[in-house]
Design an enzyme around this catalytic site. Structure first.
Site, PDB file in Angstrom:
ATOM      1  CB  CYS A  37      -0.920  -0.028   1.218  1.00 42.14           C
ATOM      2  SG  CYS A  37      -1.803   1.511   1.525  1.00 42.14           S
ATOM      3  CB  CYS A  40       0.160   2.072   4.082  1.00 39.09           C
ATOM      4  SG  CYS A  40      -1.489   1.383   3.809  1.00 39.09           S
TER       5      CYS A  40
END
Length: 260
Positions: A37, A40
């Site tokens: 991700c 993230c």
């Protein structure tokens, strides 16, 4: 507590003790992420910085969703990064996406109160109208709690507000049915799911959430169709309004076991 102790990893194996149990003592911010991700990778450093800046007023738990499918499923994660704040053993608010530091601070200050903590000492959250409303509900002063909630402006009516309103409604409106008669029906036929749903509703009205959860967990365990899904949805709804974090933890644990 040192800055490194404000931040820790969690997983399916220790989530209950590391996050739910700890959040009874101090708010825990759960960072749900995954190695693939991109957003993230930009949000996590911001959260880690804030955990150090707030000096123990909240703890940061990091959950790799790829390695913790059970908790990811229980939280119904649809996209990441997803950040959930736990207080008192249950989730109270959340956001998704890589918010800038200023917006994350606003999110935290809304729940923790504004102010710096002394080095090595966690500062308690400032009292809020929602805290007062919860206290009144716990004491059975439902009319006073409702009046306080009704007085709040629109911008203060967040998810926690909605949960408190739902809790007042549960405690104010007695469901139909006779508990003894419903229990007799269940004793005669353990798959009388309608009786279990009615008895669970009466138990919630009486404030016995654990007994109510046990009735619906039996439905989840014994049925593989529509009644099972109805029970799951009702349990999730009641988890949000149950005032006892240990009972919520019990319900979540067995629901996860029975669904797997």
């Amino acid at each position: 507590m040192t800055p490194t102790e404000f931040i820790f990893d969690t997983s399916d194996a220790d989530f209950e003790t590391a996050v739910l149990d700890r959040s009874v003592e101090v708010p825990v911010l759960l960072d749900c992420w995954a190695p693939w991700c991109g957003p993230c990778k930009s949000l996590t450093p911001v959260l880690e910085k804030l955990a150090r800046d707030y000096k123990g007023r909240f703890l940061l738990a990091k959950l790799n969703t790829d390695e913790s499918p059970q908790i990811a499923g229980a939280l119904r994660i649809r996209s990441i990064p997803m950040v959930v704040l736990f207080v008192g053993g249950r989730p109270v608010d959340q956001f998704t996406g890589a918010l800038p530091e200023g917006q994350v601070r606003q999110f935290l200050d809304h729940h923790l109160g504004v102010g710096e903590a002394t080095e090595g000492e966690a500062a308690p959250p400032e009292p809020t109208p929602l805290d007062e409303a919860q206290r009144l509900i716990d004491e059975g002063a439902l009319d006073e709690a409702q009046a306080l909630l009704d007085s709040l402006p629109a911008e203060a009516r967040d998810e926690r507000f909605a949960r408190l309103v739902a809790r007042i409604k549960l405690a104010s409106e007695r469901p139909p049915g006779d508990a003894q008669a419903l229990a007799a029906r269940i004793a005669a036929n353990t798959k009388d799911f309608d009786a279990r749903f009615q008895l669970a509703a009466l138990m919630v009205y009486a404030g016995d959430f654990k007994a109510a959860f046990e009735q619906l967990l039996e439905v989840v365990l014994r049925d593989k169709g529509d009644a099972r899904e109805r029970a799951r949805k009702q349990l999730v709804e009641w988890f949000a309004v149950c005032p006892d974090p240990e009972v919520v933890s019990f319900g979540r644990r067995y629901l996860g076991m029975y669904l797997n």
